[in-house]
Design an enzyme around this catalytic site. Structure first.
Site, PDB file in Angstrom:
ATOM      1  CD  GLU A  90      -2.889  -1.394   2.177  1.00 50.50           C
ATOM      2  OE1 GLU A  90      -2.327  -1.535   3.293  1.00 50.50           O
ATOM      3  OE2 GLU A  90      -4.117  -1.450   2.026  1.00 50.50           O
ATOM      4  CD  GLU A 123      -3.179  -6.488   4.335  1.00 54.28           C
ATOM      5  OE1 GLU A 123      -3.239  -7.211   3.314  1.00 54.28           O
ATOM      6  OE2 GLU A 123      -2.583  -5.393   4.350  1.00 54.28           O
TER       7      GLU A 123
END
Ligand SMILES: [Fe+2]
Ligand SMILES: [Fe+2]
Length: 674
Positions: free
Chosen positions: A104, A124
């Site tokens: 990210e 995640e």
């Protein structure tokens, strides 16, 4: 600034390094704050135009530091970076991995450069979380929806090579080279005007998800600020490379952007720039007008070339930019000194003949011939080439990619022999000793020479049709076929000279012969054509030359036949072994054999057509008989020779594993002579 983040100025580029290598550069508070400070430095300093963000050690960033997260919550600074990013262009340089929050961070950058093999992912979901740092917004903007969904739902990473295919990674670098490549890209960007860059970046980012009307409304207020800025007025002087672009080019670029005039037609890029000119050319590329439509050009070939150039120029332009900019930085690549994936340290030993290809091929690394050539480029077999392949051109002309289509186990030996037995038809034939012959015999010799001039000409053309289709992996075959072309050129030369050396001259060309040669040249595959020319046609010629003692009426003719016979024996040997290799190694041997028989059923008829042409048979009969009056006796000799020719042909087929004895279309006896 804390040691968790390091910054270094490289001209107008700020290199920022996440520096927690022992923790895989995981994001803790100190690192996040250091990152924000680095961005402030980049955005706040007028001397900087672009940035590169990378990670120290083996990877880019593994995501959030979970211990720090558990103790103190998510660092606010990282949220600020993820949401706001930098105002100036930022390039991520990824080695090893960019996972979870690490990816990210990279997605917050404008352009991603990654080393081959690097893993990029949002895992995640695998630990009961989701990618909350913008990944679920930005990933589907940069890769296809399905790929983003798959990455989020499976939690599996993708490799840099896949990311490059999707366009997420914009440059693929060799391992260890990501920063170098990213710096080159950032430095290229930094040559442009800062205000224009910031506005372009902002508009592209903001346009995601906009309607067209929203976009135009959003862009409109940006135009005066940029187009009336000092950067725009001064054009190239606003960029650090001031003066390298001509004022006219810059003015043209501005007026084009404003739509105030049509592009000038007919400007051409300079295609052979000197090193210094290369930089100017890169600037010129930015302003280059599209080529004019092909109809405007007198020369269609040039138009086609320009079209391909237009397609390829981005790639070579990038390579040129990368290399020129490295030179300008005074930096060396030296990647070529890395022997990791090479076969460095191979010492080959010459044999009694010298250093042959066979000697070199004893080294497994260099001598392993692949069953299929994967590299349709110029990289040599045995070189470090896999890691460069993605940036290589693909040469569509290389189409003989399967070994069984062209290979023959004797090809390297034949190549060595061909080189050592080259001769010179100008000086090695004792032309001065050509004795006067009777007119009958001289006419026969000249007609036979005319026929052979046609044979040799086409025998040289046939390999030329296939040589350019052979890739590097099978270079031995290519080299051998080049020697065959040289041999045939010499043969054509020697028979042309023979026709004139005795005071006669060239006689009649033969339609029947030329139709059959046309069929050979147009054979559907290399093996089929090679069978027809090398095994059958040249086999026939070889058998005739072997009978030279009956045909050659002078020592000069004997010498010509003797020398040509040696050369033809190589061509026939290649054709025989090539067919054998084809039939033994074809993935579908039964079909291959059936198709070869089907082809030979016609091919033998084709060759038979030329064998019985009077331009060939009758002069041979006169030469064998000794005079025109004794042509009948000569035909009896040919009749005997015919049986030998046919049997030698069938024996060659036997050696190739191609039994034609029950199907042979060439009659056992010469018509009219049974
Ligand atoms: Fe020849
Ligand atoms: Fe030949």
């Amino acid at each position: 600034m804390a040691d968790e983040v390091l910054t270094e100025r490289r001209g107008r580029v700020l290199l920022t390094t996440l520096n927690r290598p022992d923790a895989r550069n995981a994001i803790n508070h100190e690192l996040a704050e250091g990152l924000v400070r680095a961005v402030e430095e980049l955005d706040g300093d007028e001397g900087l135009t672009a940035g590169v963000l990378t990670g120290a050690g083996r990877g880019f960033c593994s995501g959030m530091d979970l211990k720090a997260f558990a103790a103190r919550g998510a660092p606010k600074a990282v949220v600020r970076f993820l949401e706001d990013g930098a105002a100036k262009p930022l390039v991520a340089a990824i080695e090893g991995f960019a996972m979870a929050g690490g990816l990210e961070l990279a997605l917050t950058c404008d352009l991603l450069v990654a080393a081959k093999g690097a893993k990029l992912g949002i895992p995640e979901a695998g630990v009961g979380l989701f990618a909350a740092g913008g990944g679920l917004l930005r990933l589907p903007q940069r890769v296809p929806y399905g790929v983003a969904m798959e990455m989020a739902l499976t939690a599996d990473p993708i490799r840099a090579e896949q990311a490059f295919e999707y366009g997420l990674v914009i440059r693929l670098a060799a391992p260890g080279q990501a920063v170098e490549v990213a710096l080159a890209l950032a430095e290229r960007i930094a040559r442009n005007a800062p205000l224009a860059l910031a506005t372009s970046k902002r508009l592209i980012r903001s346009s995601q998800g906009c309607t067209e009307a929203e976009f135009w409304a959003m862009q409109r207020p940006q135009i005066p600020g940029v187009f009336e800025s000092e950067d725009a007025k001064e054009g190239p002087r606003a960029s650090p490379r001031s003066g390298r672009r001509s004022g006219a080019a810059a003015r043209a670029a501005r007026s084009l952007a404003l739509g105030t005039r049509r592009p000038a037609v007919g400007r051409r890029p300079r295609v052979t720039p000197s090193l210094r000119e290369g930089v100017t050319m890169l600037s010129e590329l930015e302003n280059l007008q599209p080529p004019p439509p092909a109809a405007d050009l007198e020369e269609e070939g040039l138009a086609a070339w320009e079209a391909s150039f237009e397609h390829d120029r981005q790639i070579w332009g990038e390579l040129l930019a990368e290399n020129v900019e490295r030179l300008e930085r005074g930096s060396y690549s030296l990647h070529w000194t890395d022997t990791t994936n090479s076969h460095w340290g191979t010492r080959v030993q010459p044999s009694s003949r010298g250093l042959t290809f066979n000697d070199i091929n004893r080294s497994k690394a260099y001598g392993t011939i692949p069953d299929r050539a994967d590299n349709r480029n110029l990289s040599p077999r045995g070189s470090v080439r896999a890691e460069h392949r993605d940036r290589m051109p693909v040469l569509e002309a290389y189409t003989l990619l399967d070994k069984y289509e062209i290979w023959a186990d004797n090809v390297s030996t034949l190549y060595e022999e061909a080189k050592s037995r080259q001769w010179n038809s100008t000086t090695d034939i004792p032309w001065a000793e050509l004795e006067p012959a009777s007119e009958d015999l001289e006419k026969a010799a000249c007609q036979f020479s005319t026929f052979l001039s046609e044979v040799e000409f086409v025998a040289g053309d046939f390999p030329s049709r296939w040589i350019y289709k052979i890739p590097q992996d099978f270079f031995e075959v290519k080299n051998f076929l080049v020697t065959q072309m040289m041999d045939e050129a010499r043969h054509m030369e020697v028979f042309r000279k023979r026709a004139l050396a005795g005071g006669g001259g060239l006689l009649h060309a033969s339609p029947a012969f030329e139709w059959s040669m046309k069929a050979i040249l147009e054979a559907p595959t290399h093996t089929m054509g090679t069978y027809l020319l090398n095994l059958l046609g040249e086999g026939f010629v070889l058998s005739v030359f072997r009978a030279g003692e009956f045909l050659a009426r002078t020592t000069v003719d004997r010498e010509i036949f003797r020398r040509c016979m040696q050369d033809e024996a190589r061509h026939v040997a290649y054709g025989t072994m090539e067919l054998k290799s084809y039939l033994e190694n074809h993935p579908d041997p039964e079909t291959a054999l059936a198709n070869m028989h089907r082809f030979a059923d016609l091919g033998e008829v084709v060759l038979f057509t030329s064998f019985v042409d009077p331009c060939l048979l009758e002069p041979i009969a006169v030469l064998m008989g000794g005079s025109l009056a004794e042509i009948d006796e000569g035909f009896e000799g040919i009749s005997f020779l015919w049986t030998t020719l046919r049997e030698e042909y069938l024996q060659r087929c036997d050696r190739a594993g191609f039994d034609r004895r029950d199907r042979c279309q060439i009659p056992e006896f010469l018509p009219g002579m049974s």
